[in-house]
Scaffold this motif. Structure first.
Motif, PDB file in Angstrom:
ATOM      1  N   MET A   1       0.849  -1.159   0.000  1.00 42.36           N
ATOM      2  CA  MET A   1       0.000   0.000   0.000  1.00 42.36           C
ATOM      3  C   MET A   1       0.905   1.235   0.000  1.00 42.36           C
ATOM      4  N   SER A   2       0.547   2.192  -0.790  1.00 37.60           N
ATOM      5  CA  SER A   2       1.393   3.383  -0.894  1.00 37.60           C
ATOM      6  C   SER A   2       1.183   4.308   0.295  1.00 37.60           C
ATOM      7  N   LYS A   3       2.180   5.185   0.485  1.00 39.50           N
ATOM      8  CA  LYS A   3       2.100   6.148   1.583  1.00 39.50           C
ATOM      9  C   LYS A   3       0.890   7.060   1.419  1.00 39.50           C
ATOM     10  N   LYS A   4       0.526   7.331   0.175  1.00 37.52           N
ATOM     11  CA  LYS A   4      -0.621   8.198  -0.104  1.00 37.52           C
ATOM     12  C   LYS A   4      -1.894   7.583   0.481  1.00 37.52           C
ATOM     13  N   TRP A   5      -2.116   6.289   0.253  1.00 39.08           N
ATOM     14  CA  TRP A   5      -3.319   5.618   0.740  1.00 39.08           C
ATOM     15  C   TRP A   5      -3.309   5.499   2.258  1.00 39.08           C
ATOM     16  N   VAL A   6      -2.141   5.225   2.822  1.00 43.77           N
ATOM     17  CA  VAL A   6      -2.035   5.151   4.280  1.00 43.77           C
ATOM     18  C   VAL A   6      -2.403   6.503   4.882  1.00 43.77           C
ATOM     19  N   GLY A   7      -1.910   7.574   4.286  1.00 46.91           N
ATOM     20  CA  GLY A   7      -2.222   8.932   4.760  1.00 46.91           C
ATOM     21  C   GLY A   7      -3.702   9.239   4.656  1.00 46.91           C
ATOM     22  N   ILE A   8      -4.321   8.842   3.546  1.00 46.78           N
ATOM     23  CA  ILE A   8      -5.756   9.089   3.364  1.00 46.78           C
ATOM     24  C   ILE A   8      -6.568   8.314   4.410  1.00 46.78           C
ATOM     25  N   ILE A   9      -6.217   7.062   4.613  1.00 45.95           N
ATOM     26  CA  ILE A   9      -6.940   6.230   5.583  1.00 45.95           C
ATOM     27  C   ILE A   9      -6.766   6.787   6.990  1.00 45.95           C
ATOM     28  N   LEU A  10      -5.535   7.104   7.371  1.00 49.70           N
ATOM     29  CA  LEU A  10      -5.287   7.655   8.708  1.00 49.70           C
ATOM     30  C   LEU A  10      -5.999   8.994   8.898  1.00 49.70           C
ATOM     31  N   GLY A  11      -5.985   9.828   7.885  1.00 48.48           N
ATOM     32  CA  GLY A  11      -6.668  11.122   7.951  1.00 48.48           C
ATOM     33  C   GLY A  11      -8.170  10.950   8.124  1.00 48.48           C
ATOM     34  N   THR A  12      -8.734  10.005   7.400  1.00 53.65           N
ATOM     35  CA  THR A  12     -10.163   9.740   7.504  1.00 53.65           C
ATOM     36  C   THR A  12     -10.526   9.223   8.891  1.00 53.65           C
ATOM     37  N   VAL A  13      -9.717   8.277   9.401  1.00 55.69           N
ATOM     38  CA  VAL A  13      -9.967   7.742  10.738  1.00 55.69           C
ATOM     39  C   VAL A  13      -9.869   8.854  11.778  1.00 55.69           C
ATOM     40  N   LEU A  14      -8.857   9.705  11.670  1.00 52.69           N
ATOM     41  CA  LEU A  14      -8.690  10.804  12.606  1.00 52.69           C
ATOM     42  C   LEU A  14      -9.880  11.758  12.540  1.00 52.69           C
ATOM     43  N   LEU A  15     -10.304  12.102  11.337  1.00 46.91           N
ATOM     44  CA  LEU A  15     -11.432  13.016  11.159  1.00 46.91           C
ATOM     45  C   LEU A  15     -12.703  12.421  11.772  1.00 46.91           C
ATOM     46  N   LEU A  16     -12.958  11.144  11.524  1.00 49.79           N
ATOM     47  CA  LEU A  16     -14.143  10.499  12.083  1.00 49.79           C
ATOM     48  C   LEU A  16     -14.079  10.414  13.601  1.00 49.79           C
ATOM     49  N   THR A  17     -12.888  10.163  14.135  1.00 53.12           N
ATOM     50  CA  THR A  17     -12.715  10.103  15.583  1.00 53.12           C
ATOM     51  C   THR A  17     -12.999  11.458  16.211  1.00 53.12           C
ATOM     52  N   VAL A  18     -12.434  12.510  15.653  1.00 53.89           N
ATOM     53  CA  VAL A  18     -12.657  13.864  16.163  1.00 53.89           C
ATOM     54  C   VAL A  18     -14.142  14.218  16.083  1.00 53.89           C
ATOM     55  N   ALA A  19     -14.776  13.903  14.966  1.00 54.54           N
ATOM     56  CA  ALA A  19     -16.199  14.193  14.805  1.00 54.54           C
ATOM     57  C   ALA A  19     -17.021  13.418  15.838  1.00 54.54           C
ATOM     58  N   GLY A  20     -16.683  12.157  16.065  1.00 51.26           N
ATOM     59  CA  GLY A  20     -17.397  11.348  17.048  1.00 51.26           C
ATOM     60  C   GLY A  20     -17.252  11.881  18.458  1.00 51.26           C
ATOM     61  N   VAL A  21     -16.030  12.266  18.827  1.00 50.49           N
ATOM     62  CA  VAL A  21     -15.784  12.829  20.154  1.00 50.49           C
ATOM     63  C   VAL A  21     -16.551  14.135  20.309  1.00 50.49           C
ATOM     64  N   TYR A  22     -16.528  14.970  19.292  1.00 52.26           N
ATOM     65  CA  TYR A  22     -17.244  16.246  19.332  1.00 52.26           C
ATOM     66  C   TYR A  22     -18.744  16.014  19.538  1.00 52.26           C
ATOM     67  N   MET A  23     -19.306  15.086  18.775  1.00 53.42           N
ATOM     68  CA  MET A  23     -20.735  14.808  18.886  1.00 53.42           C
ATOM     69  C   MET A  23     -21.069  14.239  20.268  1.00 53.42           C
ATOM     70  N   ALA A  24     -20.213  13.385  20.791  1.00 52.59           N
ATOM     71  CA  ALA A  24     -20.445  12.809  22.114  1.00 52.59           C
ATOM     72  C   ALA A  24     -20.400  13.894  23.184  1.00 52.59           C
ATOM     73  N   LEU A  25     -19.422  14.793  23.091  1.00 50.09           N
ATOM     74  CA  LEU A  25     -19.309  15.871  24.073  1.00 50.09           C
ATOM     75  C   LEU A  25     -20.470  16.840  23.955  1.00 50.09           C
ATOM     76  N   GLU A  26     -20.928  17.104  22.762  1.00 51.23           N
ATOM     77  CA  GLU A  26     -22.064  17.992  22.562  1.00 51.23           C
ATOM     78  C   GLU A  26     -23.335  17.412  23.168  1.00 51.23           C
ATOM     79  N   SER A  27     -23.449  16.077  23.159  1.00 43.97           N
ATOM     80  CA  SER A  27     -24.658  15.451  23.692  1.00 43.97           C
ATOM     81  C   SER A  27     -24.645  15.393  25.216  1.00 43.97           C
ATOM     82  N   LEU A  28     -23.472  15.556  25.821  1.00 48.79           N
ATOM     83  CA  LEU A  28     -23.379  15.540  27.276  1.00 48.79           C
ATOM     84  C   LEU A  28     -23.582  16.940  27.809  1.00 48.79           C
ATOM     85  N   GLU A  29     -24.394  17.063  28.858  1.00 53.69           N
ATOM     86  CA  GLU A  29     -24.611  18.333  29.508  1.00 53.69           C
ATOM     87  C   GLU A  29     -24.458  18.098  30.996  1.00 53.69           C
TER      88      GLU A  29
END
Length: 178
Positions: A1-29
């Motif tokens: 697998m090329s470095k380009k694909w590894v970077g895309i996959i890692l970036g996507t996972v990071l983005l989804l993780t950040v979005a998930g954490v943000y949504m979870a924190l927003e739902s907590l009051e």
């Protein structure tokens, strides 16, 4: 697998993780806001009651839940209050809200049941009457009844907390709200 694909996959996972954490924190009051799993609207919106009876706006004198709500409270808010209080007594995978069980809160909710008609009046009254008598032996069933009425899919109660577990849970809730 090329470095380009590894970077895309890692970036996507990071983005989804950040979005998930943000949504979870927003739902907590904070605990007094009673955010619940399965709730369609926020507690403030739930307090908007369309009733033939007059309502009082602002901080309701005698409301032990320390929220600015209109009375009589809505059915959704009734469920949220009972559900949040039941967390003191039950073991569940997820608990997203908390109100300490007090005689004053139980009495307030029973008075609301006397003042307003609720679709699930019998269930609420049975739960609260038992609690008023100091009987929490059915707290798992009480929690799960209200949880189901709320459309709950996560956080089903699995058992009662021991006295020590309840004490630890209350201390944790107190620390988190300071």
């Amino acid at each position: 697998m090329s470095k380009k694909w590894v970077g895309i996959i890692l970036g996507t996972v990071l983005l989804l993780t950040v979005a998930g954490v943000y949504m979870a924190l927003e739902s907590l009051e904070p605990d007094h806001k009673s955010t619940q799993e399965g709730q369609g609207e926020g507690a403030a919106q739930a307090a908007e009651v369309k009733s033939k009876k007059p309502t009082v706006t602002g901080k309701v004198d005698g409301n032990p839940f320390e929220e600015d709500v209109k009375t009589p409270i809505s059915e959704e808010l009734m469920r949220q209050y009972i559900h949040a209080m039941s967390h003191q007594k039950v073991r569940a995978g997820e608990k997203w809200s908390f109100f300490k069980i007090t005689n004053e809160r139980i009495t307030f909710l029973l008075q609301q049941l006397d003042d307003e008609e609720y679709k699930n009046d019998e269930e609420y009254r049975e739960i609260l009457t038992g609690w008023q008598k100091g009987d929490f032996s059915q707290a798992v069933s009480d929690h799960n009844t209200v949880w189901r009425l709320m459309g709950g899919t996560i956080g089903k109660a699995k058992g009662l907390l021991s006295a020590k577990q309840e004490k630890d849970y209350l201390e944790k809730q107190t620390r988190e709200t300071r």
